[in-house]
Structure formats: structure tokens, C-alpha cells
Design an enzyme around this catalytic site. Structure first.
Site, PDB file in Angstrom:
ATOM      1  N   GLY A  70       1.008   5.607  -7.428  1.00 38.06           N
ATOM      2  CA  GLY A  70       0.491   4.606  -6.381  1.00 38.06           C
ATOM      3  C   GLY A  70      -0.250   3.685  -7.009  1.00 38.06           C
ATOM      4  O   GLY A  70      -1.373   3.893  -7.447  1.00 38.06           O
TER       5      GLY A  70
ATOM      6  N   LYS B 152     -15.156  14.580   7.925  1.00 40.67           N
ATOM      7  CA  LYS B 152     -14.582  13.018   7.937  1.00 40.67           C
ATOM      8  C   LYS B 152     -13.603  12.659   8.774  1.00 40.67           C
ATOM      9  O   LYS B 152     -13.583  11.742   9.644  1.00 40.67           O
ATOM     10  CB  LYS B 152     -14.223  12.499   6.354  1.00 40.67           C
TER      11      LYS B 152
ATOM     12  N   GLY C 281      -1.681   1.080  -5.390  1.00 37.55           N
ATOM     13  CA  GLY C 281      -2.239   0.413  -4.165  1.00 37.55           C
ATOM     14  C   GLY C 281      -3.673   0.390  -4.505  1.00 37.55           C
ATOM     15  O   GLY C 281      -4.464   0.103  -5.717  1.00 37.55           O
ATOM     16  N   SER C 282      -4.396   0.257  -3.275  1.00 39.31           N
ATOM     17  CA  SER C 282      -5.894  -0.092  -3.366  1.00 39.31           C
ATOM     18  C   SER C 282      -6.631   1.343  -4.144  1.00 39.31           C
ATOM     19  O   SER C 282      -7.318   0.763  -5.328  1.00 39.31           O
ATOM     20  CB  SER C 282      -6.403   0.277  -1.939  1.00 39.31           C
TER      21      SER C 282
HETATM   22  P1  NAP Z   1      -2.305   1.913  -0.467  1.00 35.98           P
HETATM   23  O1  NAP Z   1      -3.151   0.511  -0.771  1.00 35.98           O
HETATM   24  O2  NAP Z   1      -1.309   1.394   0.735  1.00 35.98           O
HETATM   25  O3  NAP Z   1      -1.539   2.337  -1.884  1.00 35.98           O
HETATM   26  C1  NAP Z   1      -0.497   3.410  -1.589  1.00 35.98           C
HETATM   27  C2  NAP Z   1       0.380   3.331  -2.893  1.00 35.98           C
HETATM   28  O4  NAP Z   1       1.208   4.255  -2.987  1.00 35.98           O
HETATM   29  C3  NAP Z   1       1.272   1.798  -2.663  1.00 35.98           C
HETATM   30  O5  NAP Z   1       1.004   1.085  -3.873  1.00 35.98           O
HETATM   31  C4  NAP Z   1       2.559   2.599  -2.465  1.00 35.98           C
HETATM   32  O6  NAP Z   1       3.643   1.653  -3.100  1.00 35.98           O
HETATM   33  C5  NAP Z   1       2.438   3.709  -3.255  1.00 35.98           C
HETATM   34  N1  NAP Z   1       3.422   4.910  -3.067  1.00 35.98           N
HETATM   35  C6  NAP Z   1       3.752   5.494  -1.933  1.00 35.98           C
HETATM   36  N2  NAP Z   1       4.945   6.260  -2.110  1.00 35.98           N
HETATM   37  C7  NAP Z   1       5.160   6.080  -3.410  1.00 35.98           C
HETATM   38  C8  NAP Z   1       6.173   7.016  -4.173  1.00 35.98           C
HETATM   39  N3  NAP Z   1       6.772   7.563  -3.922  1.00 35.98           N
HETATM   40  N4  NAP Z   1       6.238   6.385  -5.588  1.00 35.98           N
HETATM   41  C9  NAP Z   1       5.280   5.651  -5.998  1.00 35.98           C
HETATM   42  N5  NAP Z   1       4.302   5.047  -5.266  1.00 35.98           N
HETATM   43  C10 NAP Z   1       4.154   5.271  -4.092  1.00 35.98           C
HETATM   44  O7  NAP Z   1      -3.012   3.034   0.179  1.00 35.98           O
HETATM   45  P2  NAP Z   1      -4.860   3.321  -0.108  1.00 35.98           P
HETATM   46  O8  NAP Z   1      -5.630   2.198   0.583  1.00 35.98           O
HETATM   47  O9  NAP Z   1      -4.984   3.224  -1.599  1.00 35.98           O
HETATM   48  O10 NAP Z   1      -4.805   4.632   0.406  1.00 35.98           O
HETATM   49  C11 NAP Z   1      -4.497   5.647  -0.213  1.00 35.98           C
HETATM   50  C12 NAP Z   1      -5.200   7.195   0.416  1.00 35.98           C
HETATM   51  O11 NAP Z   1      -6.495   6.841   0.220  1.00 35.98           O
HETATM   52  C13 NAP Z   1      -4.980   6.912   2.146  1.00 35.98           C
HETATM   53  O12 NAP Z   1      -4.712   8.198   2.262  1.00 35.98           O
HETATM   54  C14 NAP Z   1      -6.092   6.146   2.408  1.00 35.98           C
HETATM   55  O13 NAP Z   1      -6.789   6.734   3.698  1.00 35.98           O
HETATM   56  C15 NAP Z   1      -7.371   6.979   1.420  1.00 35.98           C
HETATM   57  N6  NAP Z   1      -8.485   6.103   1.180  1.00 35.98           N
HETATM   58  C16 NAP Z   1      -8.300   4.956   1.153  1.00 35.98           C
HETATM   59  C17 NAP Z   1      -9.453   4.118   0.830  1.00 35.98           C
HETATM   60  C18 NAP Z   1      -9.505   2.472   0.366  1.00 35.98           C
HETATM   61  O14 NAP Z   1     -10.620   2.061   0.556  1.00 35.98           O
HETATM   62  N7  NAP Z   1      -8.201   2.071   0.282  1.00 35.98           N
HETATM   63  C19 NAP Z   1     -10.958   4.697   0.914  1.00 35.98           C
HETATM   64  C20 NAP Z   1     -10.839   6.184   1.258  1.00 35.98           C
HETATM   65  C21 NAP Z   1      -9.753   6.862   1.386  1.00 35.98           C
HETATM   66  P3  NAP Z   1       4.071   0.288  -2.594  1.00 35.98           P
HETATM   67  O15 NAP Z   1       3.071  -0.538  -3.264  1.00 35.98           O
HETATM   68  O16 NAP Z   1       5.385   0.032  -3.451  1.00 35.98           O
HETATM   69  O17 NAP Z   1       4.242   0.349  -1.170  1.00 35.98           O
END
Ligand code: NAP
Length: 302
Positions: free
Chosen positions: A6, A181, A8-9
Site C-alpha cells: 500500500g 482509540k 497510500g498515506s
Molecule cells: P490510504 O491512503 O487509502 O492508503 C491505502 C493504500 O492501500 C492505497 O494506496 C491502496 O492502493 C492500497 N491497497 C489496498 N489494497 C491493496 C492491495 N490488495 N494491494 C496493494 N495495495 C493495496 O489509507 P491510509 O490513510 O494510509 O490508511 C491506512 C490505515 O491506517 C487505515 O486503517 C487508517 O485508518 C490508518 N491510519 C491512517 C492515518 C493517516 O493519517 N492517514 C493515521 C492513523 C491511522 P490504491 O492506491 O491502489 O487504492
């Protein structure tokens, strides 16, 4: 080798800091199309205090043959089990999976999908968002707690996190931290969606917040997490004031038409209450209203 699923963020935030410290990192992207756009971007960009740094980290797709010893799972909770199932044939015996997912429920799903691996849970207060594909802004410095309810021995790679400047602690009670949390999330995020307000807007609904906190405290006690219930109401009020100007993550998801993690947050809490035959009317009503709101906005209710 850190395999990071992943980009993502959070995945990008971890990948860039580990790579910057000179540690070996490989990204696992969803499919060939995502890999092509990544290659076109030429790597990941981390934007920190307005400064952009570029990192040309290697990436591949899930069916690549390289074995995986250590996997950082950085997808959303609803994608976690399917993502790990896809990688299961590549996990070596004794592999470790670090789970960054918010909420509860996905950890058990992942453990079932990869019984040969050690699962380490994380709870993080760091904040990041995607400004564009493969460009991530480090928005909130924070801390990450890591732990394994089945094995209290810390893994040796915590040293890698120290080298990479990822603030962390090994927690002997990570489940309780995740519950705490989750309870904070249940008391704040759904109401910000239903009232369409910033966190600070909830100061106008003190009685509702009090009822929700009382029910969450009852649930935590019943589930054996009394420590997570301590001063919950005070902390909820503190978080509302400290983050008054922010939109909650669930509010951002809904307003941007993205799927929420409701099943692993309020949905998980309501299921746990049902399992314990607890009647929590305010929490259950909130769940029903949130589900109806998501449906009305054409968003998945799971
Ligand atoms: P995000 O930005 O949506 O990133 C998720 C990534 O996972 C995306 O790039 C997505 O790919 C990828 N993905 C999903 N299925 C996949 C697969 N089968 N193979 C490869 N890649 C895959 O989410 P995020 O904000 O980082 O959050 C991740 C987790 O951390 C969540 O549970 C969130 O609640 C938690 N969290 C986030 C933050 C924050 O500040 N962002 C803070 C604390 C906790 P695509 O780009 O192709 O869709």
C-alpha cells in the site's frame, strides 16, 4: 527487507522514512496499472514542512516471487485480509506482519488469513494525507505504539524504526490501546458526519457525548478493558477542543465520497455489545443513523 503493501498515506510515510535511513524497502502495489503509474511518477514524494523529497523506491505487484519475511500492511482495514491472503504463498515460516489498520476486527481477519505469521498490531497518532498519487504530506507528527497480544517479546527491527526516526514504543497491552482509540473514534467521528461539522462543532452536543461515553465505558468494562475506560469522557472532551478546527477522518472520507472503516469502528463496538448482550441504546441508534447516512450518500455501509 521491509515489504510495504500500500503506497497510500501511511504506507508512503513509513516507506520514505525507512528508505531515507538507508534501510532496504520494497513497495507492493495493487496491480500492473498501479505499478505503471508509479513508475511514471518515478517514486514516492514526501512533503514535510513544505519541503518535498523524492525517493525512488523499488515496487512490484503481489504475484512477484520474492519471499516475504517482514510485511508492513498499510492498507485500509476493509482491504487487509484480502491483501494478506494474496501474499500468503510468499510469506516465509515465522514471517512478521505489522498491521497499521485503525479500529478492531481486521487484525483477527489477517491472523486467520496468514496463520503462519506473527501479527504485530500498531496504533498511531501520526497523520498523513495524499496530495496526489504517490505524493504524501506528513501532516501530524505523532507516536506509534506496537504490540503483540500473543507474544510480549519485542521484535529486533524496532531498531530500524529508531534509525528511521519513527517515534514508537513497544506496548504490553496493545489491545487495550486499540480499544481506547476505537472508543474515542466512536464518541467523536460519527457525530461529526451526522452534524456535518468540524470536531469543535461537537461542543454544541455535550449531553449526547456524555451518553455515548457512558455506554462506551460500560462496553469497555464488559469486554475486559477497564484500563481503556479510565477518564474516557475527559479525554473525548480534550480531543474535541484540541482538534476543534479539524475534520475527523470519517468526515473527510464521507465528504470525499470514499468508503469509511465503519465496520471496524462503530460497527465493531456495536457487534461486541451484542455478543455480550449489552443494550447500549445511544450507540446503537448512532450506528443506525450513520448507516442510513452512508446509504443516502451512495457509500458502502460495511
Ligand atoms: P490510504 O491512503 O487509502 O492508503 C491505502 C493504500 O492501500 C492505497 O494506496 C491502496 O492502493 C492500497 N491497497 C489496498 N489494497 C491493496 C492491495 N490488495 N494491494 C496493494 N495495495 C493495496 O489509507 P491510509 O490513510 O494510509 O490508511 C491506512 C490505515 O491506517 C487505515 O486503517 C487508517 O485508518 C490508518 N491510519 C491512517 C492515518 C493517516 O493519517 N492517514 C493515521 C492513523 C491511522 P490504491 O492506491 O491502489 O487504492
Amino acid at each position: 527487507m521491509w515489504h510495504i503493501l500500500g503506497a497510500g498515506s501511511l504506507g508512503s510515510l513509513w516507506a520514505t522514512r525507512l528508505a531515507r535511513a538507508g534501510l532496504p524497502v520494497q513497495l507492493i502495489l495493487r496491480d500492473q496499472a498501479r505499478l505503471r503509474s508509479y513508475q511514471h511518477a518515478g517514486g514516492l514524494t514526501l512533503i514535510e514542512q513544505g519541503e518535498a523529497q523524492h525517493y525512488a523506491i523499488t515496487a512490484h505487484i503481489p504475484d512477484h516471487p520474492q519471499p516475504i519475511q517482514r510485511l508492513l500492511l498499510a492498507c485500509k482495514a476493509y482491504d487487509a485480509a484480502a491483501a494478506v491472503s494474496q501474499l500468503a504463498p510468499r510469506l516465509v515460516p515465522g514471517a512478521e506482519i505489522l498491521l497499521l489498520q485503525n479500529g478492531l476486527g481486521s487484525q483477527d481477519e489477517v491472523a486467520r488469513a496468514a496463520p503462519q505469521a506473527r501479527c504485530i498490531f500498531a496504533s498511531s497518532t501520526e497523520g498523513a494525507f495524499r496530495q496526489a498519487d504517490f505524493q504524501v504530506v506528513f501532516a501530524g507528527h505523532g507516536h506509534t505504539w506496537l504490540g503483540d497480544p500473543l507474544d510480549l517479546q519485542p521484535p529486533i527491527w524496532l531498531e530500524d524504526l529508531r534509525q528511521a526516526g519513527i517515534g514508537h514504543d513497544w506496548s504490553l497491552n496493545i489491545t487495550s490501546r486499540l480499544w481506547r482509540k476505537l472508543a474515542l473514534n466512536c464518541a467523536i467521528n460519527p457525530l461529526t458526519v451526522l452534524h456535518d461539522c468540524r470536531n469543535g462543532g461537537l461542543t454544541e452536543h455535550p449531553a449526547h457525548i456524555t451518553c455515548l461515553c457512558n455506554e462506551l465505558i460500560e462496553l469497555l468494562h464488559c469486554c475486559g478493558h477497564s484500563a481503556a475506560a479510565e477518564n474516557l469522557h475527559d479525554e473525548v472532551q480534550r480531543v474535541i477542543l484540541a482538534t476543534a478546527a479539524n475534520y475527523s477522518s470519517m468526515h473527510q472520507d464521507v465528504s470525499q465520497g470514499r468508503r469509511t472503516e465503519i465496520t471496524y469502528l462503530l460497527g465493531y463496538a456495536c457487534n461486541a455489545a451484542q455478543r455480550h448482550q449489552l443494550v447500549l441504546p445511544h450507540l446503537q441508534a448512532l450506528h443506525g443513523q450513520l448507516l442510513a447516512h452512508l446509504q443516502a450518500h451512495g457509500l458502502p455501509s460495511h
